[in-house]
Design a protein around this motif. Structure first.
Motif, PDB file in Angstrom:
ATOM      1  N   SER A 121      -1.204   8.614  10.713  1.00 21.07           N
ATOM      2  CA  SER A 121      -2.002   8.494  11.933  1.00 21.07           C
ATOM      3  C   SER A 121      -1.593   7.330  12.830  1.00 21.07           C
ATOM      4  CB  SER A 121      -3.492   8.344  11.581  1.00 21.07           C
ATOM      5  OG  SER A 121      -3.707   7.171  10.803  1.00 21.07           O
ATOM      6  N   GLN A 122      -1.065   6.241  12.227  1.00 21.38           N
ATOM      7  CA  GLN A 122      -0.799   5.042  13.032  1.00 21.38           C
ATOM      8  C   GLN A 122       0.634   4.520  12.955  1.00 21.38           C
ATOM      9  OE1 GLN A 122      -3.890   1.980  12.853  1.00 21.38           O
ATOM     10  NE2 GLN A 122      -5.282   3.433  11.871  1.00 21.38           N
ATOM     11  N   GLY A 123       1.412   5.005  12.005  1.00 15.98           N
ATOM     12  CA  GLY A 123       2.821   4.636  11.985  1.00 15.98           C
ATOM     13  C   GLY A 123       3.189   3.494  11.054  1.00 15.98           C
ATOM     14  N   TYR A 124       4.470   3.149  11.100  1.00 15.57           N
ATOM     15  CA  TYR A 124       5.064   2.191  10.157  1.00 15.57           C
ATOM     16  C   TYR A 124       4.453   0.797  10.266  1.00 15.57           C
ATOM     17  CZ  TYR A 124       8.647  -0.381   7.571  1.00 15.57           C
ATOM     18  OH  TYR A 124       9.298  -1.181   6.654  1.00 15.57           O
ATOM     19  N   ASP A 125       4.360   0.260  11.471  1.00 11.68           N
ATOM     20  CA  ASP A 125       3.874  -1.105  11.636  1.00 11.68           C
ATOM     21  C   ASP A 125       2.449  -1.267  11.113  1.00 11.68           C
ATOM     22  OD1 ASP A 125       6.278  -1.746  12.712  1.00 11.68           O
ATOM     23  OD2 ASP A 125       5.548  -2.139  14.755  1.00 11.68           O
ATOM     24  N   ALA A 126       1.594  -0.283  11.370  1.00 11.14           N
ATOM     25  CA  ALA A 126       0.213  -0.348  10.895  1.00 11.14           C
ATOM     26  C   ALA A 126       0.174  -0.296   9.371  1.00 11.14           C
ATOM     27  CB  ALA A 126      -0.604   0.803  11.483  1.00 11.14           C
ATOM     28  N   GLU A 127       1.072   0.495   8.768  1.00 10.64           N
ATOM     29  CA  GLU A 127       1.147   0.565   7.313  1.00 10.64           C
ATOM     30  C   GLU A 127       1.475  -0.811   6.722  1.00 10.64           C
ATOM     31  OE1 GLU A 127       2.123   1.641   3.244  1.00 10.64           O
ATOM     32  OE2 GLU A 127       0.608   2.178   4.710  1.00 10.64           O
ATOM     33  N   ILE A 128       2.469  -1.489   7.272  1.00  8.06           N
ATOM     34  CA  ILE A 128       2.841  -2.823   6.774  1.00  8.06           C
ATOM     35  C   ILE A 128       1.714  -3.817   7.005  1.00  8.06           C
ATOM     36  CG2 ILE A 128       4.423  -4.755   7.070  1.00  8.06           C
ATOM     37  CD1 ILE A 128       5.626  -2.341   5.611  1.00  8.06           C
ATOM     38  N   ASP A 129       1.117  -3.805   8.186  1.00 11.30           N
ATOM     39  CA  ASP A 129       0.045  -4.759   8.497  1.00 11.30           C
ATOM     40  C   ASP A 129      -1.169  -4.589   7.587  1.00 11.30           C
ATOM     41  OD1 ASP A 129       1.530  -5.907  10.499  1.00 11.30           O
ATOM     42  OD2 ASP A 129       0.567  -4.805  12.135  1.00 11.30           O
ATOM     43  N   SER A 130      -1.388  -3.376   7.103  1.00  8.81           N
ATOM     44  CA  SER A 130      -2.571  -3.126   6.270  1.00  8.81           C
ATOM     45  C   SER A 130      -2.520  -3.896   4.956  1.00  8.81           C
ATOM     46  CB  SER A 130      -2.709  -1.624   5.992  1.00  8.81           C
ATOM     47  OG  SER A 130      -1.672  -1.145   5.147  1.00  8.81           O
ATOM     48  N   TYR A 131      -1.331  -4.221   4.485  1.00  9.31           N
ATOM     49  CA  TYR A 131      -1.208  -5.021   3.266  1.00  9.31           C
ATOM     50  C   TYR A 131      -1.358  -6.511   3.572  1.00  9.31           C
ATOM     51  CZ  TYR A 131       0.998  -0.745   1.512  1.00  9.31           C
ATOM     52  OH  TYR A 131       1.267   0.555   1.169  1.00  9.31           O
ATOM     53  N   LEU A 132      -0.878  -6.916   4.731  1.00 11.53           N
ATOM     54  CA  LEU A 132      -0.809  -8.342   5.063  1.00 11.53           C
ATOM     55  C   LEU A 132      -2.090  -8.890   5.669  1.00 11.53           C
ATOM     56  CD1 LEU A 132       2.759  -8.289   6.650  1.00 11.53           C
ATOM     57  CD2 LEU A 132       2.143  -9.190   4.415  1.00 11.53           C
ATOM     58  N   TYR A 133      -2.855  -8.036   6.307  1.00 10.29           N
ATOM     59  CA  TYR A 133      -4.066  -8.501   6.987  1.00 10.29           C
ATOM     60  C   TYR A 133      -5.281  -7.788   6.414  1.00 10.29           C
ATOM     61  CZ  TYR A 133      -0.781 -10.689  10.153  1.00 10.29           C
ATOM     62  OH  TYR A 133       0.231 -11.468  10.652  1.00 10.29           O
ATOM     63  N   ASN A 134      -5.688  -8.239   5.241  1.00 14.39           N
ATOM     64  CA  ASN A 134      -6.888  -7.728   4.587  1.00 14.39           C
ATOM     65  C   ASN A 134      -7.438  -8.809   3.668  1.00 14.39           C
ATOM     66  OD1 ASN A 134      -5.823  -7.479   1.813  1.00 14.39           O
ATOM     67  ND2 ASN A 134      -4.520  -5.889   2.676  1.00 14.39           N
ATOM     68  N   PRO A 135      -8.674  -8.677   3.212  1.00 14.22           N
ATOM     69  CA  PRO A 135      -9.294  -9.722   2.382  1.00 14.22           C
ATOM     70  C   PRO A 135      -8.514 -10.041   1.113  1.00 14.22           C
ATOM     71  CG  PRO A 135     -10.969  -8.223   3.212  1.00 14.22           C
ATOM     72  CD  PRO A 135      -9.647  -7.614   3.577  1.00 14.22           C
ATOM     73  N   GLU A 136      -7.869  -9.047   0.511  1.00 13.24           N
ATOM     74  CA  GLU A 136      -7.122  -9.304  -0.725  1.00 13.24           C
ATOM     75  C   GLU A 136      -5.948 -10.237  -0.470  1.00 13.24           C
ATOM     76  OE1 GLU A 136      -4.671  -7.016  -4.314  1.00 13.24           O
ATOM     77  OE2 GLU A 136      -5.699  -5.834  -2.776  1.00 13.24           O
ATOM     78  N   TYR A 137      -5.182  -9.966   0.573  1.00  9.26           N
ATOM     79  CA  TYR A 137      -4.060 -10.839   0.896  1.00  9.26           C
ATOM     80  C   TYR A 137      -4.559 -12.226   1.296  1.00  9.26           C
ATOM     81  CZ  TYR A 137       0.558 -12.229   2.625  1.00  9.26           C
ATOM     82  OH  TYR A 137       1.756 -12.880   2.811  1.00  9.26           O
ATOM     83  N   ASP A 138      -5.640 -12.272   2.080  1.00 12.06           N
ATOM     84  CA  ASP A 138      -6.223 -13.563   2.479  1.00 12.06           C
ATOM     85  C   ASP A 138      -6.542 -14.412   1.258  1.00 12.06           C
ATOM     86  OD1 ASP A 138      -6.076 -12.838   5.136  1.00 12.06           O
ATOM     87  OD2 ASP A 138      -8.164 -12.187   5.251  1.00 12.06           O
ATOM     88  N   SER A 139      -7.188 -13.800   0.276  1.00  8.19           N
ATOM     89  CA  SER A 139      -7.619 -14.527  -0.911  1.00  8.19           C
ATOM     90  C   SER A 139      -6.443 -14.940  -1.794  1.00  8.19           C
ATOM     91  CB  SER A 139      -8.590 -13.663  -1.727  1.00  8.19           C
ATOM     92  OG  SER A 139      -8.950 -14.291  -2.935  1.00  8.19           O
ATOM     93  N   ALA A 140      -5.446 -14.065  -1.906  1.00 12.05           N
ATOM     94  CA  ALA A 140      -4.326 -14.323  -2.815  1.00 12.05           C
ATOM     95  C   ALA A 140      -3.289 -15.274  -2.231  1.00 12.05           C
ATOM     96  CB  ALA A 140      -3.654 -13.004  -3.190  1.00 12.05           C
ATOM     97  N   PHE A 141      -2.964 -15.107  -0.942  1.00 11.16           N
ATOM     98  CA  PHE A 141      -1.842 -15.843  -0.370  1.00 11.16           C
ATOM     99  C   PHE A 141      -2.164 -16.603   0.910  1.00 11.16           C
ATOM    100  CE2 PHE A 141      -0.157 -11.675  -2.063  1.00 11.16           C
ATOM    101  CZ  PHE A 141       0.228 -12.177  -3.303  1.00 11.16           C
TER     102      PHE A 141
END
Length: 279
Positions: A121-141
């Protein structure tokens, strides 16, 4: 887990490796960040980086981007796409994104389905950003820590099955994500789809071998008198000479307790291990 257990599982090089770019960093600190980022995101493919990301390195050095944004540049690059996206199945691509960007394996089908739908629905860039900009990534890294393998440790919200699944994705720091068994196909598709746990197979690192075909569950302490036998296939011949010599493919039947010795013999003769499978 104890250090001995980590060594037997072949993950001693992947546990508790945390590299952070703190305030008042030195050039040496920055170089450690670069090395850790390339190693984690690209794995063995990092050897081909060689100045590809000089501009991104300069941005981080000048303080115009943070570590998270540096990782984002790596994952959105053509370098990453060529190695992990263009020729891989979609599920394999998602597995590698979890591994490279969140340091763990996907837990269940709902996580795979979410990213399949997101990419559609949103493409490659949105797929990559979904891992980097979420609470799990915030908490871990956060913005300052280079992603590292967390899937071998107890982490908040982790499902027990995640530990086993991580072994299907991580085969040692010297192993290429594109040269493992199954090629560029998914490692987890069947187990995730059926909500089954993965077996834990000895990694190439734990056995000291370059190419390994998994053969069931790993025995951390094999019983004495282990009677398992493996077929070791290798390419041999032509060592110590500057002229063209025909190299032959040979097979050896090797008892479990002699695998390491046979491996060393083959490599000392200039040979190359092609595969190791149960007899």
């Amino acid at each position: 887990m104890s250090l001995l257990t980590n060594e037997r599982l072949g993950i001693s090089g992947a546990t508790a490796r945390k590299v952070e770019l703190r305030p008042n960093w030195t050039e040496d600190d920055l170089q450690q960040v670069f090395r850790a980022a390339y190693e984690h995101v690209f794995g063995r493919e990092r050897v081909y980086v060689n100045g590809v990301f000089a501009s991104a390195e300069a941005l981080l050095r000048d303080g115009r981007i943070n570590v998270r944004q540096f990782i984002q540049i790596l994952a959105k690059s053509e370098f990453y796409k060529e190695r992990f996206f263009y020729n891989a199945s979609q599920v394999r691509f998602i597995e590698l994104n979890y591994k490279h960007l969140l340091g763990r394996a996907p837990y269940d089908q709902s996580e795979i389905a979410f990213h399949v739908d997101l990419y559609a629905s949103q493409g490659y860039d949105a797929e990559i950003d979904s891992y980097l900009y979420n609470p799990e990534y915030d908490s871990a890294f956060g913005d300052t820590v280079v992603p590292y393998y967390r899937g071998f440790q107890s982490i908040p919200g982790m499902k027990t099955v995640g530990f086993n699944r991580m072994f299907a994705l991580y085969r040692g720091n010297g192993n290429s994500d594109n040269a493992q068994y199954s090629g560029k196909s998914s490692r987890l598709r069947q187990q995730v789809a059926m909500n089954l746990s993965n077996t834990i197979s000895a990694s190439a690192l734990s056995l000291g071998m370059g190419s390994y075909q998994p053969s069931g569950r790993l025995n951390l302490a094999p019983a004495r008198g282990d009677n398992r036998v493996y077929v070791v296939e290798a390419i041999v011949g032509g060592v110590g000479t500057q002229v063209a010599v025909v190299r032959s493919r040979q097979r050896y039947l090797v008892p479990f307790d002699q695998l390491s010795q046979r491996y060393q013999e083959i490599h000392n003769r200039g040979g190359k291990i092609v595969s190791i499978t149960p007899a």
